[in-house]
Scaffold this motif. Structure first.
Motif, PDB file in Angstrom:
ATOM      1  N   VAL A 139       0.840  -1.209   0.000  1.00 11.69           N
ATOM      2  CA  VAL A 139       0.000   0.000   0.000  1.00 11.69           C
ATOM      3  C   VAL A 139       0.875   1.259   0.000  1.00 11.69           C
ATOM      4  O   VAL A 139       1.877   1.322   0.701  1.00 11.69           O
ATOM      5  CB  VAL A 139      -0.915   0.000   1.249  1.00 11.69           C
ATOM      6  CG1 VAL A 139      -1.527   1.377   1.500  1.00 11.69           C
ATOM      7  CG2 VAL A 139      -2.000  -1.059   1.123  1.00 11.69           C
ATOM      8  N   GLU A 140       0.473   2.240  -0.793  1.00 12.21           N
ATOM      9  CA  GLU A 140       1.121   3.555  -0.761  1.00 12.21           C
ATOM     10  C   GLU A 140       0.050   4.618  -0.639  1.00 12.21           C
ATOM     11  O   GLU A 140      -1.031   4.477  -1.187  1.00 12.21           O
ATOM     12  CB  GLU A 140       1.915   3.798  -2.051  1.00 12.21           C
ATOM     13  CG  GLU A 140       3.180   2.984  -2.107  1.00 12.21           C
ATOM     14  CD  GLU A 140       3.968   3.262  -3.379  1.00 12.21           C
ATOM     15  OE1 GLU A 140       3.711   4.283  -4.034  1.00 12.21           O
ATOM     16  OE2 GLU A 140       4.827   2.435  -3.702  1.00 12.21           O
ATOM     17  N   ALA A 149      -4.450   2.454  -2.973  1.00 10.23           N
ATOM     18  CA  ALA A 149      -4.141   1.840  -1.674  1.00 10.23           C
ATOM     19  C   ALA A 149      -5.101   0.694  -1.381  1.00 10.23           C
ATOM     20  O   ALA A 149      -4.685  -0.406  -0.995  1.00 10.23           O
ATOM     21  CB  ALA A 149      -4.213   2.898  -0.572  1.00 10.23           C
ATOM     22  N   VAL A 150      -6.382   0.928  -1.587  1.00 11.74           N
ATOM     23  CA  VAL A 150      -7.371  -0.115  -1.286  1.00 11.74           C
ATOM     24  C   VAL A 150      -7.216  -1.287  -2.256  1.00 11.74           C
ATOM     25  O   VAL A 150      -7.323  -2.452  -1.860  1.00 11.74           O
ATOM     26  CB  VAL A 150      -8.805   0.460  -1.316  1.00 11.74           C
ATOM     27  CG1 VAL A 150      -9.844  -0.634  -1.177  1.00 11.74           C
ATOM     28  CG2 VAL A 150      -8.970   1.491  -0.208  1.00 11.74           C
ATOM     29  N   GLU A 156      -4.386  -3.343  -1.032  1.00 12.84           N
ATOM     30  CA  GLU A 156      -4.781  -4.051   0.179  1.00 12.84           C
ATOM     31  C   GLU A 156      -5.625  -5.272  -0.165  1.00 12.84           C
ATOM     32  O   GLU A 156      -5.536  -6.303   0.500  1.00 12.84           O
ATOM     33  CB  GLU A 156      -5.603  -3.067   1.020  1.00 12.84           C
ATOM     34  CG  GLU A 156      -5.475  -3.232   2.498  1.00 12.84           C
ATOM     35  CD  GLU A 156      -6.380  -2.238   3.221  1.00 12.84           C
ATOM     36  OE1 GLU A 156      -6.127  -1.023   3.131  1.00 12.84           O
ATOM     37  OE2 GLU A 156      -7.339  -2.697   3.863  1.00 12.84           O
TER      38      GLU A 156
END
Lengths: 523, 523
Positions: free
Chosen positions: B60-61, B221-222, B225
């Motif tokens: 994630v970033e 990011a999601v 994830e």
């Protein structure tokens, strides 16, 4: 143009505005013939279905708000519509929602929150100075002096400092570092966040997460969502739901055949089981975690809810430090607290914190990064957490009223815990362990074989059948033990002790009457 | 006993209380020899490390709060410690946090919130009647008439009704059903929840989620994830960041080789790019989603933030319904709104909603189940959302003040949008598209080859290098374009237009001066 052409290609005719056609079936009836030639396209199929959805989410179960609660909602609507029932209201004893059951908020907490919300009130003479002091301090730490700004992802600095000071006081001087405190959106958020970081691997190296049976179903739900493995250890019902290290040992040994046990979750005081762990037990658990290299999750949201005079709350953190540096410098621990339980019962604000011990600095960085994606926990919930850990002290204007309100709530809960235990144990076929802490009774109920058969005919777990009947006949909503896990062939339900004393007495009497009739009917 | 024996076995000696031994290195120095024989045990290894952690979380970033923001925090601490810098304060133009930048909360919203928080104030003559009416209505819909109770997992009923009424008004009568409204913990929560349900599959059947480049990094990011696949479509910078269906078509065609594209995410008005999509464009996108069987996610949190007189906000929902039942009865859509943006800027309350269209009833059930695991969104945030969708109307006591405050915020934002665009476009080597909406400028900056080399020597993306220098030399914190995605070889940064007008002028002048010096230095 492109779209118009496509519509013609698919044989669509113009519609009058307003004919929204929201019903699938009527839309299907109007479907032009050409669509049938291209069954992979068009309105009749959905992209997101039970078959196509994330299978891990499908596997999630959460009994506390499961089918029985949906049924309770339906019954409430029927009552509102005037449909006659053998009762006039649904009593929601399924969830630890104190204020919904009539518990009044702590005045001081709400005064500080109102001041933070609408700072014009800081000039009002109707608010006490200690509340104003707290509010000013919180606002000064917020961007633009407002609850409406994002906070740091880890939470407002001064609130994390107050949490650390609270933990230090609670644990008799064992130091807490604000840098190890993460404010969260209720405890549930902290628990699922740390589990999310912890799980990894596939096949036999999937992360195993040890959870008690019975357990609070947040754990099983998050473990399903993350595609990790639940490793069950059983609490000893014959022994007041005690936790035994031998049972932990058995569970981890068997689990190693099919997964990589890496996390041990403990709920103390227990939910749904209400036991309070002894210091000795906690020490044994920590030693076991150290030996087996397990990451400890200590769910301590009921730390203020201890009623039995023989019990005391011991935090895992404190016991860990008292065991010496061999342990305190190596066992990785996350513990959780919340604004929702205790004596304040502020569930709606979704406040909470997590303290992490011995977390690798790089992992703390990862945690901050992960939390930053959701920006921050609700700042109003953070402010509520601040009041929980930083209440009025002797000498302050609000101290007396605060203490009175706190003692009143906790005193009532203690009385209700005893009342519930005593009354349940007078009913043939119900056995209830002492409610040493938390907010629940988890009595074991005898369900006669004929009722088990009737449940099977309805494709229900026997205790779900029992609880559904209880709801339909009395309006009392409790959660079947099968939603928390229980030993094969035993049946339980979880009931909160939150209704006011007189109402609770009525509830218990109704459960008793229902139970006797149930036994008779299925004898 | 067991533990004591184990301690002896491992050669531990007693410690004086208080010697907590928190430092890893000092603990290692004291480690007894026997530990070295059993390196798989003991204090020196952690369970949770960068190697053992969830690799999807590691991937994630989130640039908006990434390394540059950590650096900004360090600089602030240095300033506090009195370390001299070429500036006296850090200006956080990295995040859309209006109140942190000095924007005042809308009085009416905070009055209603204060009344809900501390209902004693309902008797106070200093609060207007219309605010009291709103507060009473919200409290009546809360368990125990308190914001401190859990709400239904989907949100408080009457607030969902108010949201539905708002959408119906906004969309000129297109009906909205409260049953399709889910209140959320900010929009981020809704977006990640619906994505969580949508993703599935492994290998070539992993779910592909189409996101724009540039995009708001919550999406990437999601997607990381959830271990789904990002499918990039590029916005057309030469054409005011317009979205072209041909580009969507290219992206989906190429994606089909390695994943199953199932979701299309659109941000309108754009973040970070600030464009406002035309009705025609939205219609084309919906047709494309229909044709390609894509689930649409419409991130419409900037729906009140449209500044260009040539632009209007069109909701995906409204356009979908205007396209006729062929579309409105089949395209699955989730759209998002928030209390954090618009004219109220209530980020800290974490309020938001999601409207779902054409969701399968079983999937709605799954959504409710998934949300119920976290119990409910913060009820205070839900109340804030209610005021956003149900503000004072003409004839009500607070209407005039509310309108004045709202127009002041939106008028200022419009002026600042124009100011920013104009000033950036006067600087050689900076080009800025019109800021039609949202709260950001995303100018393109020319970075000379020598500066690119210098960045590479520092192992930084060239625009990260640029933004770090800007921060170090001026105290202005902006986010490099690489955090949002950009065409190879182009460089940008995102800056909010939220500082007050005079301060924004100073900021823009400083950026200009910095840029000129930067060009000179690396010429």
């Amino acid at each position: 143009m492109q779209r118009a052409a496509a519509l013609v290609r698919r044989g669509c005719s113009a519609r009058a505005p307003g004919s929204w056609g929201r019903s699938r079936s009527s839309a299907a009836a109007e479907a032009p013939a050409v669509l049938k030639v291209r069954p992979e396209r068009g309105r009749r199929e959905r992209i997101l279905t039970l078959e196509s959805m994330n299978p891990q989410v499908k596997a999630v179960e959460y009994a506390v708000r499961g089918p029985i609660v949906l049924k309770a909602g339906e019954i409430e609507l029927e009552l509102q519509r005037g449909i006659k029932k053998p009762f006039t209201e649904v009593i929601r004893a399924n969830i630890g929602d104190a204020q919904a059951m009539g518990q009044q908020p702590i005045t001081f907490l709400r005064q500080v929150m109102a001041l933070c919300t609408y700072p014009n009130l800081l000039d009002s003479p109707s608010f006490p100075e200690d509340a104003k002091k707290r509010a000013r301090r919180i606002l000064q730490a917020c961007g633009g002096n407002s609850l409406g700004s994002y906070s740091a992802s880890q939470g407002v600095n001064c609130i994390r400092e107050d949490v650390a000071a609270y933990i230090t006081r609670r644990d008799g001087g064992v130091p807490a570092d604000p840098d190890n405190i993460f404010l969260t959106t209720g405890a549930s958020d902290g628990i699922s966040t740390i589990l999310k970081i912890l799980v990894s691997g596939g096949g036999k190296s999937r992360t195993g997460v040890m959870v008690s049976v019975p357990q609070y179903p947040l754990y099983s739900a998050v473990i399903s969502e993350l595609d990790a493995v639940q490793v069950h250890y059983y609490l000893d019902e014959e022994n007041c739901w005690a936790l035994s290290v031998n049972e932990l040992r058995r569970a981890v040994r068997e689990a190693k055949d099919h997964c990589d046990p890496k996390v041990l979750c403990i709920i103390n005081p227990g939910n749904p089981t209400g036991q309070v762990q002894s210091r000795k037990c906690i020490e044994d658990v920590i030693h076991f975690a150290w030996e087996e290299k397990l990451f400890l999750l200590a769910d301590e949201v009921y730390q203020d809810n201890v009623y039995s005079p023989d019990c005391r709350f011991h935090s895992f953190k404190k016991v860990l430090y008292e065991m010496g540096p061999e342990y305190s410098s190596s066992v990785e621990l996350a513990s959780f607290h919340s604004t929702s339980k205790g004596y304040m019962g502020e569930c709606g604000y979704r406040g909470g914190y997590m303290e992490v011990i011995n977390l690798h600095p790089e992992i703390k960085g990862q945690l901050v990064k992960l939390l930053s994606v959701r920006l921050c926990p609700p700042v109003s919930g953070q402010a509520a957490m601040d009041i929980v850990v930083n209440p009025p002290v002797p000498g302050e204007e609000s101290f007396e009223q605060f203490s009175r309100e706190k003692e009143s709530v906790l005193g009532d809960l203690a009385r209700k815990a005893k009342l519930t235990e005593d009354l349940f144990n007078q009913v043939p076929g119900i056995h209830c362990n002492p409610l040493q802490g938390s907010m629940y009774a988890f009595p074991r109920v005898f369900i006669p074989p004929k009722a088990v058969e009737a449940a099977q005919a309805h494709k229900m777990a026997p205790d779900m059948f029992y609880c559904m009947k209880l709801l339909e006949e009395t309006g009392i909503c409790v959660v079947p033990g099968s939603g928390f896990g229980q030993r094969e062939g035993t049946y339980h339900f979880r009931m909160t002790i939150l209704p006011p004393v007189e109402k609770l007495k009525t509830v218990l009497q109704k459960v008793k009457d229902f139970h006797m009739k149930f036994l008779e009917k299925y004898a």
